[in-house]
Design an enzyme around this catalytic site. Structure first.
Site, PDB file in Angstrom:
ATOM      1  N   LYS A 272      22.892 -18.252 -33.528  1.00 32.84           N
ATOM      2  CA  LYS A 272      21.820 -17.734 -32.678  1.00 32.84           C
ATOM      3  C   LYS A 272      22.125 -18.040 -31.218  1.00 32.84           C
ATOM      4  CE  LYS A 272      17.910 -18.390 -35.914  1.00 32.84           C
ATOM      5  NZ  LYS A 272      17.493 -16.992 -36.059  1.00 32.84           N
ATOM      6  N   ARG A 346      16.233 -16.193 -47.105  1.00 32.71           N
ATOM      7  CA  ARG A 346      16.147 -15.459 -48.378  1.00 32.71           C
ATOM      8  C   ARG A 346      17.102 -16.042 -49.401  1.00 32.71           C
ATOM      9  NH1 ARG A 346      17.679  -9.970 -45.362  1.00 32.71           N
ATOM     10  NH2 ARG A 346      16.589 -11.143 -43.745  1.00 32.71           N
TER      11      ARG A 346
HETATM   12  N1  BES Z   1      14.279 -18.062 -39.189  1.00 35.97           N
HETATM   13  C1  BES Z   1      14.681 -16.762 -38.826  1.00 35.97           C
HETATM   14  C2  BES Z   1      13.503 -15.818 -38.572  1.00 35.97           C
HETATM   15  C3  BES Z   1      12.631 -16.139 -37.397  1.00 35.97           C
HETATM   16  C4  BES Z   1      12.878 -15.557 -36.170  1.00 35.97           C
HETATM   17  C5  BES Z   1      11.535 -16.969 -37.522  1.00 35.97           C
HETATM   18  C6  BES Z   1      12.050 -15.820 -35.107  1.00 35.97           C
HETATM   19  C7  BES Z   1      10.715 -17.239 -36.446  1.00 35.97           C
HETATM   20  C8  BES Z   1      10.965 -16.666 -35.233  1.00 35.97           C
HETATM   21  C9  BES Z   1      15.538 -16.143 -39.935  1.00 35.97           C
HETATM   22  O1  BES Z   1      16.289 -17.036 -40.657  1.00 35.97           O
HETATM   23  C10 BES Z   1      16.464 -15.198 -39.281  1.00 35.97           C
HETATM   24  O2  BES Z   1      17.304 -15.647 -38.543  1.00 35.97           O
HETATM   25  N2  BES Z   1      16.329 -13.910 -39.568  1.00 35.97           N
HETATM   26  C11 BES Z   1      17.161 -12.926 -39.005  1.00 35.97           C
HETATM   27  C12 BES Z   1      17.527 -11.965 -40.100  1.00 35.97           C
HETATM   28  C13 BES Z   1      18.627 -11.017 -39.724  1.00 35.97           C
HETATM   29  C14 BES Z   1      19.930 -11.763 -39.516  1.00 35.97           C
HETATM   30  C15 BES Z   1      18.784 -10.006 -40.837  1.00 35.97           C
HETATM   31  C16 BES Z   1      16.359 -12.224 -37.907  1.00 35.97           C
HETATM   32  O3  BES Z   1      15.148 -12.070 -38.042  1.00 35.97           O
HETATM   33  O4  BES Z   1      16.954 -11.888 -36.895  1.00 35.97           O
HETATM   34 MN    MN Z   2      18.189 -17.423 -39.750  1.00 32.80          MN
END
Ligand code: BES
Ligand code: MN
Ligand code: ZN
Length: 491
Positions: A272, A346
């Protein structure tokens, strides 16, 4: 916080603060007129000057209240009597208590004249819960905390058994919501899989839950290959915590509550940005919500069987990190091609859900800060709801509605499954660019063996990036109440 119920004249209660929640068209009779005359007509003067609070949460402070036993008076508006709802009452109560908890050891008496649309059990429970929540803020590491629990809260209500029970329920909800908030607000250096498991054990001993902790070796024996892959790069080993509450006979159905507990989500190799990572200590909010709900259900001694499952890992980076292109085998045999290590929640829930099914879950709810896409779709205040069973979905919606927590259902049509097809494995762990909250839910569906299941994406509402008049920034404890309400009505 000590809780008291006393049915006395409002002018007689000695306290740092007397809070009065009033609707703008409140009838100007006893006990308000009585309070007014003890205050030498100050309230009627405010009314004449049009300075009496009218809108929901509007406040008016008398920092010196002469003529009554309380030192200060806080009037809080409830809007019009006719339009008053429990949600508005709660908002007003939260705003009121937040104005007082900045100081240490405050004693508070609270009253509300004539709220015909709200039954007194709800009003009492809400007032107490709001006071408890307002006593704790996100500044858990500040040397001078800017929030303090009230010393005493006196409800100016009849001290009947029923009122006492409502007050106690509000107290329990407030405290368990604060437990959830505390777990989420603390940093990942303190809150990691083993420490959460330890806290779950301590909590279980206190409230009378059975707590089982699965360590790395047991998770391997349970074939949780998907969860273990996510956990692999961290120096903190994973844990799955099982919290069992048996309040009904062994023949009664079991409600399973599963929580995503990614104690820190760096994104893994699909790393990230700093900005995206800032709040990722809060990526265990789903697990913390299940923790708080089980504590509340046990303390309220609800006559149901509920089992909580916390899937606890850290999503980190090292030479042993799981990689893009890896194929994982989940507990139920489904193979998963990893195309983004940041879609890790997931992968954790896949094994936790399959485990809950194998442990005999009859109906399932999972909670997860699963996707940013859900926040894009619904905003920061509304939880995404997804289900494979509309009746079960309706029950969860009804529970959420009755405690004024917001959910919105998103579609689960089967064509979304096509987006998860892989050329090398049974599925991949990401869909395409669009409908990201839905493809994430469709992924989870593969692990619930067609049991009635609801997935709640709490990515937006579980953590507030800034303070509002009714709510501190940081963890909110959202959905603890809904889960308790669901358990209350579970058959
Ligand atoms: N923990 C994050 C989702 C999230 C984002 C929670 C912002 C709270 C605030 C999750 O693990 C994630 O990174 N999801 C990705 C999925 C994508 C890579 C398909 C996302 O939402 O960008
Ligand atoms: Mn994530
Ligand atoms: Zn995550």
């Amino acid at each position: 916080m000590e809780l008291q119920l006393e049915e006395r004249s409002w002018n007689e209660v000695a306290a740092d603060w007397l809070i009065v929640l009033v609707s703008k068209d409140v009838s100007w009779s006893f006990p308000l007129s009585d309070l007014d005359s003890h205050l030498d007509g100050v309230l009627s003067q405010l009314r004449e000057r049009d300075e009496f609070p009218s809108d929901v949460g509007e406040t008016c402070k008398l920092p010196v209240a002469k003529g009554i036993a309380a030192d200060r008076l806080l009037l809080v508006g409830l809007g019009s009597t006719e339009a008053l709802t429990p949600a508005k009452f709660e908002r007003a109560a939260r705003i009121a208590f937040r104005q007082i908890t900045k100081k240490k050891d405050q004693t508070v008496a609270v009253a509300w004249p004539g709220t015909p649309n709200i039954d007194s059990a709800t009003a009492i429970q809400t007032a107490v819960m709001s006071a408890v929540i307002a006593g704790v803020g996100p500044g858990v590491y500040q040397s001078e905390p800017n929030r303090h629990p009230l010393k005493t809260l006196t409800l100016l209500q009849e001290a009947s058994d029923e009122n006492r029970k409502s007050g106690e329920a509000g107290h329990i909800l407030g405290e368990t919501i604060n437990q959830t908030r505390d777990l989420v607000n603390r940093c990942a250096d303190e809150i990691y899989p083993e420490s959460v498991a330890q806290k779950a054990k301590e909590m279980s001993d206190e409230v009378g839950l059975r707590c089982r902790i699965l360590d790395q070796e047991q998770l391997e024996a349970e074939r949780m290959g998907s969860l273990l892959a996510v956990a692999r790069a961290s120096t903190r080993p994973p844990r799955v915590v099982v919290l069992e509450y048996l309040g009904a006979s062994s023949e009664a159905p079991t409600l399973a509550l599963c929580g995503k507990g990614v104690c820190f989500d760096s994104g893994g190799l699909s790393i990230k940005s700093s900005e995206g990572m800032n709040t990722m200590k809060a990526d265990m909010a789903g697990a913390a919500t299940v923790f708080g709900a089980l504590a509340a259900i046990a303390r309220l001694k609800l006559p149901v069987n509920v089992v909580g499952y916390l899937g606890l890992v850290e999503n980190m980076i090292s030479g042993s990190a799981y990689k893009l292109g890896d194929v994982l085998t989940a507990r139920n045999g489904v193979t998963i091609e990893v195309l983004n290590t940041d879609a890790e929640g997931r992968l954790v829930l896949a094994d936790v859900l399959a485990y809950a099914v194998d442990q005999g879950a009859d109906k399932i709810v999972d909670l997860a800060t699963l996707t940013g896409a859900c926040v894009v779709a619904l905003g920061e205040e509304v939880n995404g709801l997804f289900t494979n069973n509309s009746e079960w979905g309706d029950e969860v919606k009804a529970a959420a509605k009755s405690c004024e927590e917001r959910v919105w259902e998103l579609p689960m049509d089967n064509d979304f499954n096509d987006l998860l097809k892989s050329d090398v494995a049974d599925c991949k762990n990401i869909g395409g660019r669009w409908g990201g909250a839905i493809t994430a839910a469709k992924f989870l569906e593969k692990f619930v063996s067609e049991k009635p299941w609801v997935h709640l994406d709490i990515a937006g509402p579980s953590f507030a990036t800034s303070s509002k008049s009714h709510q501190d920034s940081g963890a909110t404890g959202v959905m603890v109440r809904t889960l308790v309400e669901l358990a209350r009505n579970f058959k």
